[in-house]
Design a protein around this motif. Structure first.
Motif, PDB file in Angstrom:
ATOM      1  N   HIS A   5      92.521 -39.871  -6.166  1.00 48.14           N
ATOM      2  CA  HIS A   5      92.476 -39.163  -7.450  1.00 48.14           C
ATOM      3  C   HIS A   5      93.830 -39.171  -8.144  1.00 48.14           C
ATOM      4  CE1 HIS A   5      93.864 -36.280  -4.513  1.00 48.14           C
ATOM      5  NE2 HIS A   5      94.243 -35.453  -5.461  1.00 48.14           N
ATOM      6  N   VAL A   6      94.909 -39.391  -7.379  1.00 50.59           N
ATOM      7  CA  VAL A   6      96.247 -39.344  -7.965  1.00 50.59           C
ATOM      8  C   VAL A   6      96.444 -40.504  -8.945  1.00 50.59           C
ATOM      9  CG1 VAL A   6      98.712 -39.365  -7.400  1.00 50.59           C
ATOM     10  CG2 VAL A   6      97.111 -38.157  -5.923  1.00 50.59           C
ATOM     11  N   LYS A   7      95.755 -41.607  -8.677  1.00 51.08           N
ATOM     12  CA  LYS A   7      95.892 -42.779  -9.558  1.00 51.08           C
ATOM     13  C   LYS A   7      95.392 -42.479 -10.971  1.00 51.08           C
ATOM     14  CE  LYS A   7      95.234 -46.159  -5.898  1.00 51.08           C
ATOM     15  NZ  LYS A   7      94.238 -47.013  -5.293  1.00 51.08           N
ATOM     16  N   GLY A   8      94.456 -41.552 -11.084  1.00 44.13           N
ATOM     17  CA  GLY A   8      94.029 -41.089 -12.406  1.00 44.13           C
ATOM     18  C   GLY A   8      93.045 -41.969 -13.135  1.00 44.13           C
ATOM     19  N   SER A   9      93.016 -43.268 -12.814  1.00 40.78           N
ATOM     20  CA  SER A   9      92.138 -44.155 -13.585  1.00 40.78           C
ATOM     21  C   SER A   9      90.720 -44.131 -13.007  1.00 40.78           C
ATOM     22  CB  SER A   9      92.680 -45.567 -13.539  1.00 40.78           C
ATOM     23  OG  SER A   9      92.826 -45.931 -12.193  1.00 40.78           O
ATOM     24  N   GLU A  10      89.823 -44.864 -13.673  1.00 42.77           N
ATOM     25  CA  GLU A  10      88.452 -44.958 -13.165  1.00 42.77           C
ATOM     26  C   GLU A  10      88.432 -45.704 -11.828  1.00 42.77           C
ATOM     27  OE1 GLU A  10      85.312 -46.659 -15.841  1.00 42.77           O
ATOM     28  OE2 GLU A  10      85.010 -47.955 -14.096  1.00 42.77           O
ATOM     29  N   GLN A  11      87.668 -45.212 -10.882  1.00 42.49           N
ATOM     30  CA  GLN A  11      87.566 -45.874  -9.582  1.00 42.49           C
ATOM     31  C   GLN A  11      86.097 -46.118  -9.261  1.00 42.49           C
ATOM     32  OE1 GLN A  11      90.375 -45.405  -6.987  1.00 42.49           O
ATOM     33  NE2 GLN A  11      91.744 -44.400  -8.411  1.00 42.49           N
ATOM     34  N   ARG A  12      85.855 -47.269  -8.668  1.00 42.53           N
ATOM     35  CA  ARG A  12      84.468 -47.643  -8.353  1.00 42.53           C
ATOM     36  C   ARG A  12      84.325 -47.935  -6.864  1.00 42.53           C
ATOM     37  NH1 ARG A  12      81.645 -50.881 -13.080  1.00 42.53           N
ATOM     38  NH2 ARG A  12      82.218 -49.454 -14.725  1.00 42.53           N
ATOM     39  N   PHE A  13      83.406 -47.223  -6.206  1.00 42.70           N
ATOM     40  CA  PHE A  13      83.188 -47.424  -4.772  1.00 42.70           C
ATOM     41  C   PHE A  13      81.716 -47.707  -4.484  1.00 42.70           C
ATOM     42  CE2 PHE A  13      86.572 -44.164  -5.126  1.00 42.70           C
ATOM     43  CZ  PHE A  13      87.621 -44.898  -4.583  1.00 42.70           C
ATOM     44  N   TYR A  14      81.496 -48.487  -3.420  1.00 44.87           N
ATOM     45  CA  TYR A  14      80.105 -48.621  -2.949  1.00 44.87           C
ATOM     46  C   TYR A  14      80.039 -48.424  -1.448  1.00 44.87           C
ATOM     47  CZ  TYR A  14      80.530 -53.486  -1.092  1.00 44.87           C
ATOM     48  OH  TYR A  14      80.855 -54.610  -0.371  1.00 44.87           O
ATOM     49  N   TYR A  15      78.850 -48.104  -0.973  1.00 50.20           N
ATOM     50  CA  TYR A  15      78.635 -47.927   0.467  1.00 50.20           C
ATOM     51  C   TYR A  15      77.251 -48.429   0.818  1.00 50.20           C
ATOM     52  CZ  TYR A  15      76.610 -43.753  -1.653  1.00 50.20           C
ATOM     53  OH  TYR A  15      75.915 -42.906  -2.488  1.00 50.20           O
ATOM     54  N   ILE A  16      77.125 -48.891   2.041  1.00 47.87           N
ATOM     55  CA  ILE A  16      75.826 -49.322   2.556  1.00 47.87           C
ATOM     56  C   ILE A  16      75.770 -48.841   3.994  1.00 47.87           C
ATOM     57  CG2 ILE A  16      74.376 -51.311   3.178  1.00 47.87           C
ATOM     58  CD1 ILE A  16      75.787 -52.892   0.928  1.00 47.87           C
ATOM     59  N   GLY A  17      74.817 -48.006   4.335  1.00 46.01           N
ATOM     60  CA  GLY A  17      74.785 -47.550   5.720  1.00 46.01           C
ATOM     61  C   GLY A  17      73.760 -46.465   5.955  1.00 46.01           C
ATOM     62  N   PRO A  18      73.718 -45.977   7.214  1.00 45.73           N
ATOM     63  CA  PRO A  18      72.686 -45.007   7.581  1.00 45.73           C
ATOM     64  C   PRO A  18      73.011 -43.579   7.133  1.00 45.73           C
ATOM     65  CG  PRO A  18      74.048 -45.512   9.476  1.00 45.73           C
ATOM     66  CD  PRO A  18      74.552 -46.373   8.362  1.00 45.73           C
ATOM     67  N   MET A  19      71.969 -42.836   6.791  1.00 41.96           N
ATOM     68  CA  MET A  19      72.058 -41.414   6.475  1.00 41.96           C
ATOM     69  C   MET A  19      71.042 -40.714   7.378  1.00 41.96           C
ATOM     70  SD  MET A  19      74.204 -41.478   3.951  1.00 41.96           S
ATOM     71  CE  MET A  19      74.921 -42.923   3.154  1.00 41.96           C
ATOM     72  N   PHE A  20      71.210 -39.410   7.553  1.00 40.22           N
ATOM     73  CA  PHE A  20      70.358 -38.697   8.518  1.00 40.22           C
ATOM     74  C   PHE A  20      69.816 -37.407   7.912  1.00 40.22           C
ATOM     75  CE2 PHE A  20      73.685 -41.151  10.461  1.00 40.22           C
ATOM     76  CZ  PHE A  20      73.040 -41.846  11.471  1.00 40.22           C
ATOM     77  N   ARG A  21      68.497 -37.270   7.902  1.00 39.05           N
ATOM     78  CA  ARG A  21      67.906 -36.024   7.417  1.00 39.05           C
ATOM     79  C   ARG A  21      66.750 -35.651   8.332  1.00 39.05           C
ATOM     80  NH1 ARG A  21      67.562 -37.117   0.808  1.00 39.05           N
ATOM     81  NH2 ARG A  21      69.697 -37.907   0.653  1.00 39.05           N
ATOM     82  N   HIS A  22      66.705 -34.373   8.707  1.00 35.86           N
ATOM     83  CA  HIS A  22      65.660 -33.908   9.608  1.00 35.86           C
ATOM     84  C   HIS A  22      64.412 -33.598   8.797  1.00 35.86           C
ATOM     85  CE1 HIS A  22      63.652 -31.819  12.781  1.00 35.86           C
ATOM     86  NE2 HIS A  22      64.630 -32.096  13.602  1.00 35.86           N
ATOM     87  N   GLU A  23      63.750 -34.670   8.321  1.00 38.88           N
ATOM     88  CA  GLU A  23      62.569 -34.492   7.487  1.00 38.88           C
ATOM     89  C   GLU A  23      61.336 -34.696   8.341  1.00 38.88           C
ATOM     90  OE1 GLU A  23      62.554 -35.507   3.364  1.00 38.88           O
ATOM     91  OE2 GLU A  23      64.024 -37.056   3.765  1.00 38.88           O
ATOM     92  N   ARG A  24      60.188 -34.191   7.855  1.00 39.17           N
ATOM     93  CA  ARG A  24      58.932 -34.447   8.556  1.00 39.17           C
ATOM     94  C   ARG A  24      58.629 -35.933   8.455  1.00 39.17           C
ATOM     95  NH1 ARG A  24      54.406 -31.158   6.416  1.00 39.17           N
ATOM     96  NH2 ARG A  24      53.574 -33.233   6.030  1.00 39.17           N
ATOM     97  N   SER A  25      58.369 -36.560   9.602  1.00 38.59           N
ATOM     98  CA  SER A  25      58.128 -38.009   9.572  1.00 38.59           C
ATOM     99  C   SER A  25      56.838 -38.307   8.837  1.00 38.59           C
ATOM    100  CB  SER A  25      58.023 -38.562  10.990  1.00 38.59           C
ATOM    101  OG  SER A  25      59.274 -38.464  11.589  1.00 38.59           O
ATOM    102  N   GLN A  26      56.897 -39.163   7.865  1.00 38.19           N
ATOM    103  CA  GLN A  26      55.719 -39.651   7.150  1.00 38.19           C
ATOM    104  C   GLN A  26      56.117 -40.935   6.457  1.00 38.19           C
ATOM    105  OE1 GLN A  26      55.906 -35.933   4.754  1.00 38.19           O
ATOM    106  NE2 GLN A  26      55.325 -37.255   3.077  1.00 38.19           N
ATOM    107  N   LYS A  27      55.161 -41.584   5.810  1.00 40.44           N
ATOM    108  CA  LYS A  27      55.441 -42.859   5.157  1.00 40.44           C
ATOM    109  C   LYS A  27      56.637 -42.702   4.208  1.00 40.44           C
ATOM    110  CE  LYS A  27      53.679 -47.040   4.469  1.00 40.44           C
ATOM    111  NZ  LYS A  27      53.891 -47.939   5.583  1.00 40.44           N
ATOM    112  N   GLY A  28      57.626 -43.571   4.340  1.00 40.92           N
ATOM    113  CA  GLY A  28      58.757 -43.534   3.421  1.00 40.92           C
ATOM    114  C   GLY A  28      59.791 -42.463   3.730  1.00 40.92           C
TER     115      GLY A  28
END
Ligand code: HAM
Length: 414
Positions: free
Chosen positions: A96-119
């Protein structure tokens, strides 16, 4: 005890994994084209990173996080999404110190304790982008353009990009009051969760999947009638740029998103044919989040695409990767020959697999067929003596004897 995977978690293996890899490579290529740099954040975070940012009463924080206590008694969470982690890292690493616009991307696993169902999986994969430090509506439309490009490259059909503005802290309180006034007399018809939401965050009632809540929400006031002037202008700019980027969209004033950090722009990519999967991607603007997490006021926008759900929508043939060439040695001398020549394949656009020399040519060819190999290269004592090899086109069932150089030249032109 029989060893098995944890309930709600799954392994992803061939042939599905090739769809995942295809989505990841299209996403990576598209993100990088638009100036995004990869940020690989940790999978584990202190729990406050999410409870502070997503909203204590959001479904994710309320009931879907996997939380453990470390040896010092601090609560650690498996990341349920990427945005909060990116902002935590952005501040911690001093970007954030750089002050200019910054662009990031990520690809990877996330975890949520949801009820298992399609999707819905407990470990699922996202490809996402975040633009920090730009408040203009062009970047909101640009993120939608990038999402649309990915969907187009993956040839996913029947998609609709639904957009909305959910206002900001100036105009949302008035809308909130209007929702409370609308839902209060109908409270007895709402599910238990929504009865609570009426007190904590009535906007979230619009996101409820319960049929009876959905039916009541159909006629509720819409946010667009309550936007303040700056939010109205921003939304108009967003739609103007969507037109300039030539991204088709439909307005859906009932999109609210399930996380607290959103302001103004909100959008979702839905499949008309596979709505049972849930939306394929979602995102929007979160101008207040960096400040909430302890940084300077920094406007931001982004989205995340659900790789598991997109994989369900990809046609089989699109996922197929480079042609497979099976190297079939008839005896150990031929096996050694292939090992010595492996370097020759490094610059060719093929995958290779060396067969087992103790097996007959028939058995090795059967395996090549089973693996859907495109070519087989057969080398035995005769071929070794003549410096040649047999190239067999497995789909056309044709074969020819070629010198090693001729064979490489042929594979080069595939
Ligand atoms: P989200 O809508 O919670 O947003 O998730 C984004 C996408 O992840 C969804 O559209 C869906 O495709 C996929 N997804 C979510 N939960 C699951 C699940 N249990 N199983 C399979 N797929 C799932 C976010 O996560 C925000 N961080 C997006 C964002 C980035 N907003 C701004 N920047």
């Amino acid at each position: 005890m029989k060893l098995q995977s944890v309930r709600g978690f799954r392994d992803i293996f061939p042939p599905d994994i090739s769809k995942f890899q295809r989505i990841e490579s299209v996403a990576r290529e598209t993100f990088e084209k638009f100036g995004f740099e990869k940020l690989e954040t940790a999978y584990l975070e202190y729990e406050e990173v999410f409870s502070k940012s997503l909203g204590a009463d959001s479904d994710i924080v309320h009931k879907e996080m996997f939380i453990f206590t470390d040896s010092k008694g601090r609560k650690i969470a498996l990341r349920p999404e990427g945005t909060a982690s990116v902002v935590r890292a952005y501040l911690e690493q001093g970007f954030h110190v750089k002050g200019s616009e910054q662009r990031f991307y990520y690809i990877g696993p996330m975890f949520r304790h949801e009820r298992s169902q399609k999707g819905r999986f407990r470990q699922f994969y996202q490809a996402g982008i975040e633009i920090l430090g730009n408040q203009g509506p062009r970047v909101d439309a640009e993120t939608c353009f990038i999402l649309w490009q990915i969907a187009k490259k993956l040839k996913i059909e029947g998609l609709s990009l639904e957009v909305n503005s959910i206002g900001d802290q100036m105009c949302r309180p008035k809308y909130r009051d209007a929702l409370v006034a609308y839902f209060e007399p109908k409270k007895h018809l709402l599910c238990d969760d929504c009865k609570n939401r009426l007190a904590t965050n009535p906007l979230r009632i619009l996101d409820c999947k319960n049929e009876s809540c959905r039916a009541i929400a159909q006629k509720s006031p819409v946010i667009l009638d309550y936007l303040c002037e700056p939010c109205r202008e921003h939304y108009a700019g967003f739609k103007k740029y969507l037109g300039l980027f030539q991204v088709p969209f439909v307005e859906n004033p009932r999109i609210v998103r399930g996380l607290d950090y959103y302001t103004r722009t909100a959008f979702e990519l839905v499949s008309k044919e596979a709505s049972y999967l849930g939306e394929l991607a979602g995102g929007g603007r979160y101008d207040g989040l960096v400040e909430v997490m302890g940084g300077p006021k920094t406007p931001a926008v982004g989205f995340a695409l659900g790789i598991d759900r997109v994989a369900e929508q990809i046609k089989e043939e699109l996922a197929s990767s480079k042609p497979l060439v099976c190297l079939i040695p008839l005896g150990t001398e031929a096996e050694e020959f292939f090992v010595r020549r492996l370097n020759d394949f490094q610059n060719l656009n093929v995958r290779i697999l060396i067969g087992e020399p103790s097996r007959s040519v028939k058995k090795q060819l059967e395996l090549a067929d089973k693996l859907s190999a495109s070519y087989a290269i057969i080398v035995g004592t005769n071929e070794l003596a003549q410096g040649a090899a047999i190239l067999k086109n497995l789909s056309k069932r044709e074969q020819s004897e070629l010198s090693w150089e001729q064979l490489l030249a042929k594979l080069k032109n595939l």
